[in-house]
Write an enzyme that holds these catalytic residues in place. Structure first.
Site, PDB file in Angstrom:
ATOM      1  N   TYR A  11       0.793  -1.215   0.045  1.00  0.00           N
ATOM      2  CA  TYR A  11       0.129   0.117  -0.098  1.00  0.00           C
ATOM      3  C   TYR A  11       0.711   1.137   0.270  1.00  0.00           C
ATOM      4  N   ASP A  31      10.046  -7.372  -3.594  1.00  0.00           N
ATOM      5  CA  ASP A  31       8.700  -7.888  -2.651  1.00  0.00           C
ATOM      6  C   ASP A  31       8.444  -9.153  -2.987  1.00  0.00           C
ATOM      7  N   ASN A  35       1.821  -9.836   0.860  1.00  0.00           N
ATOM      8  CA  ASN A  35       0.655  -9.155   1.278  1.00  0.00           C
ATOM      9  C   ASN A  35       0.470  -8.128   0.100  1.00  0.00           C
ATOM     10  N   ASP A  58      12.392 -12.319  -1.040  1.00  0.00           N
ATOM     11  CA  ASP A  58      12.375 -12.137   0.400  1.00  0.00           C
ATOM     12  C   ASP A  58      13.638 -11.314   1.168  1.00  0.00           C
ATOM     13  N   SER A 124       6.359   3.199  12.926  1.00  0.00           N
ATOM     14  CA  SER A 124       4.831   3.359  13.251  1.00  0.00           C
ATOM     15  C   SER A 124       4.544   4.097  14.549  1.00  0.00           C
ATOM     16  N   THR A 126       2.706   3.418  16.715  1.00  0.00           N
ATOM     17  CA  THR A 126       2.417   2.278  17.752  1.00  0.00           C
ATOM     18  C   THR A 126       3.514   2.070  18.591  1.00  0.00           C
ATOM     19  N   TYR A 148       3.857  -6.611  17.202  1.00  0.00           N
ATOM     20  CA  TYR A 148       3.815  -5.916  16.012  1.00  0.00           C
ATOM     21  C   TYR A 148       4.865  -4.539  16.403  1.00  0.00           C
ATOM     22  N   LYS A 152       8.752  -3.277  15.678  1.00  0.00           N
ATOM     23  CA  LYS A 152       9.125  -1.620  15.081  1.00  0.00           C
ATOM     24  C   LYS A 152      10.158  -1.027  15.958  1.00  0.00           C
ATOM     25  N   TYR A 176       5.006   6.581  11.243  1.00  0.00           N
ATOM     26  CA  TYR A 176       3.574   7.104  10.406  1.00  0.00           C
ATOM     27  C   TYR A 176       2.519   7.094  11.441  1.00  0.00           C
ATOM     28  N   LEU A 199     -10.057   0.925  10.208  1.00  0.00           N
ATOM     29  CA  LEU A 199     -11.477   1.539   9.930  1.00  0.00           C
ATOM     30  C   LEU A 199     -11.779   1.992   8.681  1.00  0.00           C
ATOM     31  N   ASP A 295      -6.978  -0.890  22.209  1.00  0.00           N
ATOM     32  CA  ASP A 295      -7.317   0.441  21.756  1.00  0.00           C
ATOM     33  C   ASP A 295      -7.224   1.307  22.833  1.00  0.00           C
TER      34      ASP A 295
HETATM   35  P1  NAD Z   1       1.650  -3.610   3.136  1.00  0.00           P
HETATM   36  O1  NAD Z   1       1.410  -4.870   3.776  1.00  0.00           O
HETATM   37  O2  NAD Z   1       0.507  -3.192   1.992  1.00  0.00           O
HETATM   38  O3  NAD Z   1       3.188  -3.463   2.361  1.00  0.00           O
HETATM   39  C1  NAD Z   1       4.152  -4.461   2.642  1.00  0.00           C
HETATM   40  C2  NAD Z   1       4.743  -5.064   1.639  1.00  0.00           C
HETATM   41  O4  NAD Z   1       5.869  -5.809   2.164  1.00  0.00           O
HETATM   42  C3  NAD Z   1       3.811  -6.093   0.846  1.00  0.00           C
HETATM   43  O5  NAD Z   1       3.659  -6.039  -0.497  1.00  0.00           O
HETATM   44  C4  NAD Z   1       4.327  -7.432   1.259  1.00  0.00           C
HETATM   45  O6  NAD Z   1       4.317  -8.191   0.489  1.00  0.00           O
HETATM   46  C5  NAD Z   1       5.966  -7.198   1.564  1.00  0.00           C
HETATM   47  N1  NAD Z   1       6.834  -7.861   2.485  1.00  0.00           N
HETATM   48  C6  NAD Z   1       6.366  -8.309   3.733  1.00  0.00           C
HETATM   49  N2  NAD Z   1       7.295  -9.063   4.046  1.00  0.00           N
HETATM   50  C7  NAD Z   1       8.478  -9.248   2.974  1.00  0.00           C
HETATM   51  C8  NAD Z   1       9.499  -9.920   3.137  1.00  0.00           C
HETATM   52  N3  NAD Z   1      10.125 -10.478   4.195  1.00  0.00           N
HETATM   53  N4  NAD Z   1      10.219  -9.669   2.016  1.00  0.00           N
HETATM   54  C9  NAD Z   1       9.792  -8.949   0.945  1.00  0.00           C
HETATM   55  N5  NAD Z   1       8.493  -8.210   0.973  1.00  0.00           N
HETATM   56  C10 NAD Z   1       7.937  -8.413   1.957  1.00  0.00           C
HETATM   57  O7  NAD Z   1       1.844  -2.882   4.114  1.00  0.00           O
HETATM   58  P2  NAD Z   1       1.791  -1.101   4.102  1.00  0.00           P
HETATM   59  O8  NAD Z   1       0.662  -0.372   4.763  1.00  0.00           O
HETATM   60  O9  NAD Z   1       2.082  -0.576   2.869  1.00  0.00           O
HETATM   61  O10 NAD Z   1       2.944  -0.757   5.235  1.00  0.00           O
HETATM   62  C11 NAD Z   1       4.174  -0.732   4.795  1.00  0.00           C
HETATM   63  C12 NAD Z   1       5.155  -0.546   5.944  1.00  0.00           C
HETATM   64  O11 NAD Z   1       4.779   0.679   6.837  1.00  0.00           O
HETATM   65  C13 NAD Z   1       5.377  -1.842   6.942  1.00  0.00           C
HETATM   66  O12 NAD Z   1       6.321  -1.824   7.441  1.00  0.00           O
HETATM   67  C14 NAD Z   1       4.295  -1.225   7.967  1.00  0.00           C
HETATM   68  O13 NAD Z   1       4.658  -1.956   9.346  1.00  0.00           O
HETATM   69  C15 NAD Z   1       4.456   0.454   8.078  1.00  0.00           C
HETATM   70  N6  NAD Z   1       3.283   0.968   8.590  1.00  0.00           N
HETATM   71  C16 NAD Z   1       1.938   0.905   8.150  1.00  0.00           C
HETATM   72  C17 NAD Z   1       1.125   1.429   8.585  1.00  0.00           C
HETATM   73  C18 NAD Z   1      -0.459   1.385   8.218  1.00  0.00           C
HETATM   74  O14 NAD Z   1      -1.206   1.614   8.799  1.00  0.00           O
HETATM   75  N7  NAD Z   1      -0.610   0.990   6.977  1.00  0.00           N
HETATM   76  C19 NAD Z   1       1.265   2.512   9.793  1.00  0.00           C
HETATM   77  C20 NAD Z   1       2.425   2.488  10.380  1.00  0.00           C
HETATM   78  C21 NAD Z   1       3.535   1.719   9.881  1.00  0.00           C
HETATM   79  N1  UFG Z   2     -12.563   1.287  14.556  1.00  0.00           N
HETATM   80  C1  UFG Z   2     -13.793   0.888  14.717  1.00  0.00           C
HETATM   81  N2  UFG Z   2     -14.445  -0.161  13.772  1.00  0.00           N
HETATM   82  C2  UFG Z   2     -13.644  -0.811  13.132  1.00  0.00           C
HETATM   83  C3  UFG Z   2     -12.294  -0.625  12.924  1.00  0.00           C
HETATM   84  C4  UFG Z   2     -11.649   0.280  13.863  1.00  0.00           C
HETATM   85  O1  UFG Z   2     -14.518   1.672  15.429  1.00  0.00           O
HETATM   86  O2  UFG Z   2     -14.145  -1.790  12.431  1.00  0.00           O
HETATM   87  C5  UFG Z   2     -11.939   2.399  15.454  1.00  0.00           C
HETATM   88  C6  UFG Z   2     -10.761   1.775  16.540  1.00  0.00           C
HETATM   89  O3  UFG Z   2     -11.614   1.316  17.637  1.00  0.00           O
HETATM   90  C7  UFG Z   2     -10.135   3.339  16.614  1.00  0.00           C
HETATM   91  C8  UFG Z   2     -10.219   3.617  15.175  1.00  0.00           C
HETATM   92  O4  UFG Z   2     -11.382   3.175  14.531  1.00  0.00           O
HETATM   93  O5  UFG Z   2     -10.624   3.999  17.406  1.00  0.00           O
HETATM   94  C9  UFG Z   2      -9.026   3.592  14.175  1.00  0.00           C
HETATM   95  O6  UFG Z   2      -8.497   1.850  14.251  1.00  0.00           O
HETATM   96  P1  UFG Z   2      -7.672   1.572  13.054  1.00  0.00           P
HETATM   97  O7  UFG Z   2      -7.752   0.029  13.253  1.00  0.00           O
HETATM   98  O8  UFG Z   2      -7.891   1.994  11.697  1.00  0.00           O
HETATM   99  O9  UFG Z   2      -6.473   2.003  13.554  1.00  0.00           O
HETATM  100  P2  UFG Z   2      -5.307   1.960  14.886  1.00  0.00           P
HETATM  101  O10 UFG Z   2      -5.220   3.426  15.345  1.00  0.00           O
HETATM  102  O11 UFG Z   2      -6.130   1.008  15.809  1.00  0.00           O
HETATM  103  O12 UFG Z   2      -4.011   1.189  14.335  1.00  0.00           O
HETATM  104  C10 UFG Z   2      -3.457   1.591  13.032  1.00  0.00           C
HETATM  105  C11 UFG Z   2      -2.613   0.307  12.578  1.00  0.00           C
HETATM  106  C12 UFG Z   2      -1.448   0.101  13.417  1.00  0.00           C
HETATM  107  C13 UFG Z   2      -0.670   1.249  13.596  1.00  0.00           C
HETATM  108  C14 UFG Z   2      -1.496   2.638  14.086  1.00  0.00           C
HETATM  109  C15 UFG Z   2      -0.787   3.849  14.105  1.00  0.00           C
HETATM  110  O13 UFG Z   2      -3.453  -0.707  12.414  1.00  0.00           O
HETATM  111  O14 UFG Z   2      -0.763  -0.801  12.924  1.00  0.00           O
HETATM  112  O15 UFG Z   2      -2.563   2.859  13.245  1.00  0.00           O
HETATM  113  O16 UFG Z   2      -0.180   4.243  12.897  1.00  0.00           O
HETATM  114  F1  UFG Z   2       0.334   1.107  14.416  1.00  0.00           F
END
Ligand code: NAD
Ligand code: UFG
Length: 338
Positions: A11, A31, A35, A58, A124, A126, A148, A152, A176, A199, A295
């Site tokens: 993503y 990649d 996922n 990988d 993150s 988190t 998780y 990080k 992020y 969400l 949460d």
């Molecule tokens: P995503 O799952 O869409 O993208 C991650 C990509 O990494 C995928 O294409 C997957 O196939 C690839 N991948 C996973 N393990 C691998 C491996 N061992 N070797 C090669 N490729 C591998 O996730 P995203 O939302 O794009 O997140 C990207 C990064 O940002 C992640 O590290 C995630 O932890 C971090 N992050 C995401 C969020 C979020 O809410 N989306 C928030 C904070 C941090």
């Molecule tokens: N929520 C709902 N219903 C749902 C899903 C979520 O009410 O079906 C609420 C949650 O309780 C929360 C808010 O929507 O209050 C946001 O929830 P998300 O699951 O979308 O996001 P989080 O903040 O819980 O966590 C996300 C990622 C984590 C990351 C974090 C900070 O899942 O990996 O943002 O970047 F670490």
């Protein structure tokens, strides 16, 4: 620059690839598609009008990473690859430590042996755990709850130690907040497998009629309307943040830094539902259910450091985040209905 994007088919990586290519950088995606889908590569070609180079591998395959770094004369690595499902990480912590922590160590060893020392890492919000104060700045204590989140933080600590051992590294850990939205073309976006945990993709599936209704996890939090408050940030703003970070590390002598990427604005679940309904012209049925374990009431960034250091700040509004999420959902979700 020649830039390797681990996890570049995912993503955030795919949106960042667009921004980098549009700036004239050469992008090489690495990649394992655990996922993501290969079809994202054609879509990236459609958006950018350029051929996409992708290595199917990988990050734990160190010799393949080394070959890739050497063959493509990589200058910098943007490290997105990782597993990211909070709940799953408690069920299978070893998979998370292996993929995220061991995977990063393997990548770093390959980089070190090829003298590639510029790295932008996807961390993150988190890592902060339960907020002690809001908005959260980078000095806030770190105390992640899930495996998780711990992966990080451990990776950040490894990166910090590495930079202390050799000050020629240029490493940026970007924390992020909540990335949402999609590219304006509607060709790429977040495409979670199975029922979404987050969400915004959940709301999209309700709006599209795949899921019946949203469950709002608690309306008795200490927030203005009782529902959870988060800092949603448009994924294209986040992508621009990576460009700013690359520019920064290339021009400063800091071996390791951490930085928040957020908007600084908190938005509640109910506010987001209302905005989405307006932007998509769809009703989002919902019910209030029990709080979700783990949460927190509210979490939003102090994004000042990113502006002061890199001149970056988010530009896109919550309405744009909802509109772009809906545009992507309405072009991509048909397969779930079939
Ligand atoms: P995503 O799952 O869409 O993208 C991650 C990509 O990494 C995928 O294409 C997957 O196939 C690839 N991948 C996973 N393990 C691998 C491996 N061992 N070797 C090669 N490729 C591998 O996730 P995203 O939302 O794009 O997140 C990207 C990064 O940002 C992640 O590290 C995630 O932890 C971090 N992050 C995401 C969020 C979020 O809410 N989306 C928030 C904070 C941090
Ligand atoms: N929520 C709902 N219903 C749902 C899903 C979520 O009410 O079906 C609420 C949650 O309780 C929360 C808010 O929507 O209050 C946001 O929830 P998300 O699951 O979308 O996001 P989080 O903040 O819980 O966590 C996300 C990622 C984590 C990351 C974090 C900070 O899942 O990996 O943002 O970047 F670490």
């Amino acid at each position: 620059m020649n830039i390797l994007l681990t996890g570049g088919a995912g993503y955030i990586g795919s949106h960042t690839a667009v921004v980098l290519m549009q700036e004239g950088h050469e992008v090489i995606i690495f990649d394992n598609f655990s996922n993501s889908k290969r079809s994202v590569l054609n879509r990236l070609e459609k958006i950018t009008g350029k051929l996409i180079v992708c290595i199917d591998g990988d990050i734990r395959n160190r010799s393949l990473v080394k070959q890739t770094l050497q063959y493509y004369k990589i200058d910098a690595v943007l490290h997105f690859a990782g597993l990211k499902a909070v709940g799953e990480s408690s069920e299978d912590p070893l998979a998370y430590y292996d993929n995220n922590v061991a995977g990063t160590i393997s990548l770093l060893m390959a980089m070190k042996s090829c003298s590639v020392k510029i790295l932008i890492f996807s961390s993150s919000a988190t890592v902060y755990g339960v907020p002690h104060y809001l908005p959260i700045d980078e000095k806030h204590p770190t105390d992640p709850e899930s495996p998780y989140g711990k992966t990080k933080l451990q990776i950040e600590q490894i990166l910090s130690d590495l930079a202390k051992s050799d000050s020629s590294w240029r490493i940026f850990a970007l924390r992020y907040f909540n990335p949402v939205g999609a590219h304006e073309s509607g060709l790429i976006g977040e495409d979670p497998n199975g029922t979404p945990n987050n969400l915004m993709p959940y709301i999209s599936q309700v709006a599209y009629g795949i899921l019946d209704k949203l469950k709002i996890y608690g309306n008795d939090y200490d927030t203005p309307d009782g529902t959870g408050v988060r800092d949603y940030i448009h994924v294209m703003d986040l992508a621009e943040g990576h460009l700013a970070a690359l520019d920064y590390v290339g021009n400063h002598n800091e071996a390791f830094s951490v930085m928040n990427l957020g908007t600084g604005n908190g938005c509640s679940v109910l506010e987001l539902v209302n905005l989405y309904e307006y932007e998509a012209s769809k009703k989002i049925p919902y019910e209030i259910s029990a709080r979700r374990t783990g949460d927190i009431a509210a979490c939003y960034a102090n994004p000042e450091m990113a502006f002061l250091k890199m001149g970056w700040k988010s530009k896109k509004t919550l309405r744009e985040m909802c509109f772009d999420s809906w545009r992507w959902a309405s072009t991509s979700l048909q397969k779930h209905k079939d």
